[in-house]
Scaffold this active site. Structure first.
Site, PDB file in Angstrom:
ATOM      1  N   HIS A  39      11.630  -6.886  -6.997  1.00 45.99           N
ATOM      2  CA  HIS A  39      10.267  -7.180  -6.544  1.00 45.99           C
ATOM      3  C   HIS A  39       9.260  -6.236  -7.225  1.00 45.99           C
ATOM      4  O   HIS A  39       8.228  -6.675  -7.730  1.00 45.99           O
ATOM      5  CB  HIS A  39      10.191  -7.048  -5.013  1.00 45.99           C
ATOM      6  CG  HIS A  39       8.815  -7.248  -4.447  1.00 45.99           C
ATOM      7  ND1 HIS A  39       8.479  -8.332  -3.673  1.00 45.99           N
ATOM      8  CD2 HIS A  39       7.678  -6.486  -4.545  1.00 45.99           C
ATOM      9  CE1 HIS A  39       7.196  -8.239  -3.341  1.00 45.99           C
ATOM     10  NE2 HIS A  39       6.689  -7.121  -3.837  1.00 45.99           N
ATOM     11  N   GLU A  40       9.591  -4.928  -7.250  1.00 48.58           N
ATOM     12  CA  GLU A  40       8.672  -3.957  -7.869  1.00 48.58           C
ATOM     13  C   GLU A  40       8.617  -4.136  -9.383  1.00 48.58           C
ATOM     14  O   GLU A  40       7.554  -3.996 -10.001  1.00 48.58           O
ATOM     15  CB  GLU A  40       9.088  -2.523  -7.518  1.00 48.58           C
ATOM     16  CG  GLU A  40       9.051  -2.189  -6.030  1.00 48.58           C
ATOM     17  CD  GLU A  40       7.771  -2.600  -5.340  1.00 48.58           C
ATOM     18  OE1 GLU A  40       6.686  -2.481  -5.947  1.00 48.58           O
ATOM     19  OE2 GLU A  40       7.835  -3.055  -4.184  1.00 48.58           O
ATOM     20  N   HIS A  61       6.211  -6.624 -10.407  1.00 49.09           N
ATOM     21  CA  HIS A  61       4.815  -6.157 -10.393  1.00 49.09           C
ATOM     22  C   HIS A  61       4.402  -5.609 -11.756  1.00 49.09           C
ATOM     23  O   HIS A  61       3.282  -5.840 -12.199  1.00 49.09           O
ATOM     24  CB  HIS A  61       4.627  -5.050  -9.347  1.00 49.09           C
ATOM     25  CG  HIS A  61       4.308  -5.553  -7.974  1.00 49.09           C
ATOM     26  ND1 HIS A  61       3.193  -6.316  -7.694  1.00 49.09           N
ATOM     27  CD2 HIS A  61       4.938  -5.402  -6.796  1.00 49.09           C
ATOM     28  CE1 HIS A  61       3.169  -6.603  -6.400  1.00 49.09           C
ATOM     29  NE2 HIS A  61       4.225  -6.067  -5.825  1.00 49.09           N
ATOM     30  N   GLY A  78       8.343  -0.059  -1.160  1.00 47.22           N
ATOM     31  CA  GLY A  78       8.171   0.007  -2.608  1.00 47.22           C
ATOM     32  C   GLY A  78       6.702  -0.113  -2.942  1.00 47.22           C
ATOM     33  O   GLY A  78       5.934  -0.703  -2.170  1.00 47.22           O
ATOM     34  N   CYS A 125       4.711  -8.166   0.670  1.00 46.73           N
ATOM     35  CA  CYS A 125       4.123  -7.323  -0.376  1.00 46.73           C
ATOM     36  C   CYS A 125       2.877  -6.660   0.185  1.00 46.73           C
ATOM     37  O   CYS A 125       2.066  -7.322   0.852  1.00 46.73           O
ATOM     38  CB  CYS A 125       3.759  -8.197  -1.574  1.00 46.73           C
ATOM     39  SG  CYS A 125       3.034  -7.285  -2.938  1.00 46.73           S
ATOM     40  N   LEU A 126       2.707  -5.371  -0.076  1.00 47.28           N
ATOM     41  CA  LEU A 126       1.541  -4.651   0.458  1.00 47.28           C
ATOM     42  C   LEU A 126       0.227  -5.219  -0.081  1.00 47.28           C
ATOM     43  O   LEU A 126      -0.817  -5.053   0.544  1.00 47.28           O
ATOM     44  CB  LEU A 126       1.641  -3.153   0.142  1.00 47.28           C
ATOM     45  CG  LEU A 126       2.779  -2.398   0.836  1.00 47.28           C
ATOM     46  CD1 LEU A 126       2.815  -0.953   0.363  1.00 47.28           C
ATOM     47  CD2 LEU A 126       2.657  -2.464   2.354  1.00 47.28           C
ATOM     48  N   GLN A 172      -0.457  -1.951  -8.262  1.00 47.93           N
ATOM     49  CA  GLN A 172      -0.979  -2.140  -6.899  1.00 47.93           C
ATOM     50  C   GLN A 172      -1.981  -1.079  -6.492  1.00 47.93           C
ATOM     51  O   GLN A 172      -2.669  -1.237  -5.470  1.00 47.93           O
ATOM     52  CB  GLN A 172       0.166  -2.153  -5.883  1.00 47.93           C
ATOM     53  CG  GLN A 172       1.090  -3.346  -6.036  1.00 47.93           C
ATOM     54  CD  GLN A 172       2.158  -3.323  -4.965  1.00 47.93           C
ATOM     55  OE1 GLN A 172       3.187  -2.670  -5.131  1.00 47.93           O
ATOM     56  NE2 GLN A 172       1.924  -4.013  -3.870  1.00 47.93           N
TER      57      GLN A 172
HETATM   58 NI    NI Z   1       4.815  -6.176  -3.840  1.00 50.63          NI
END
Ligand code: NI
Length: 185
Positions: free
Chosen positions: A140-141, A144, A45, A98-99, A50
């Site tokens: 989760h997304e 963000h 995701g 998380c990236l 991000q």
């Molecule tokens: Ni994330």
């Protein structure tokens, strides 16, 4: 084009993102670039904040979870201006990463079932129900675009224990094999 992923500590990750209109400039290109960026980083995701854009857009491709949950094989979606209209069930714990926070994973508790309304890449309005890992990735997304990170869901004690490592991520003192932008480097 692979875009740099913004690291923990950048203010854009703490901001509530804005809705977009259909005529948002170069939207198709942006979405294509986000997919390329996500696949390159081996993520499932990626949300627009991000990559430094504070807009209500995120993408998901959960096919790497196919082995655990065969129904996820075709779970690839673009979510524009989404609203989670329902969340239900008893909270369950799942180890999230998380990236934007490379190298750190923590258990996070969330409800297992959601109903979400969103626009797809053609701005068609869709309402869908998800559960399990699919719901988890979306939650989760979705966080963000609300300016929330998974580290905001863990206990204050655990967060304190992670402080040094989170600081190092902000400074770029972290080993990562995809392109990132560090706020304090
Ligand atoms: Ni994330």
């Amino acid at each position: 084009m692979i875009l740099p992923i913004v690291a923990y500590g950048d203010p854009v990750l703490k901001k509530e993102a804005e809705e977009i209109e259909e005529d948002y400039p170069f939207l198709k290109e942006l979405i294509d670039n986000m997919y390329e960026t996500m696949y390159n980083a081996e993520g499932v995701g990626l949300a627009a904040p991000q990559i430094g854009k504070s807009i209500r857009l995120f993408i998901v491709d959960a096919s790497p979870f196919e082995e655990d949950e065969p129904s996820l094989k075709d779970f690839k979606r673009t979510f524009i201006n989404p609203i989670i209209v329902e969340e239900e069930g008893e909270e369950w714990s799942f180890n999230e990463g998380c990236l934007s926070i490379p190298g750190i994973r923590e258990n996070v508790s969330r409800q297992p079932k959601i109903v979400i309304e969103y626009m797809d890449e053609n701005f068609n309005i869709v309402e869908e129900e998800f559960e399990g890992i699919a719901a988890r990735i979306i939650q989760h997304e979705y966080d963000h675009i609300e300016g929330i990170l998974f580290t905001d869901h863990i206990s204050p004690l655990k967060r304190r224990l992670l402080k040094g490592r989170l600081n190092n991520i902000s400074k770029g003192n972290v080993k990562v094999n995809y392109r990132m932008k560090f706020p304090k480097s």
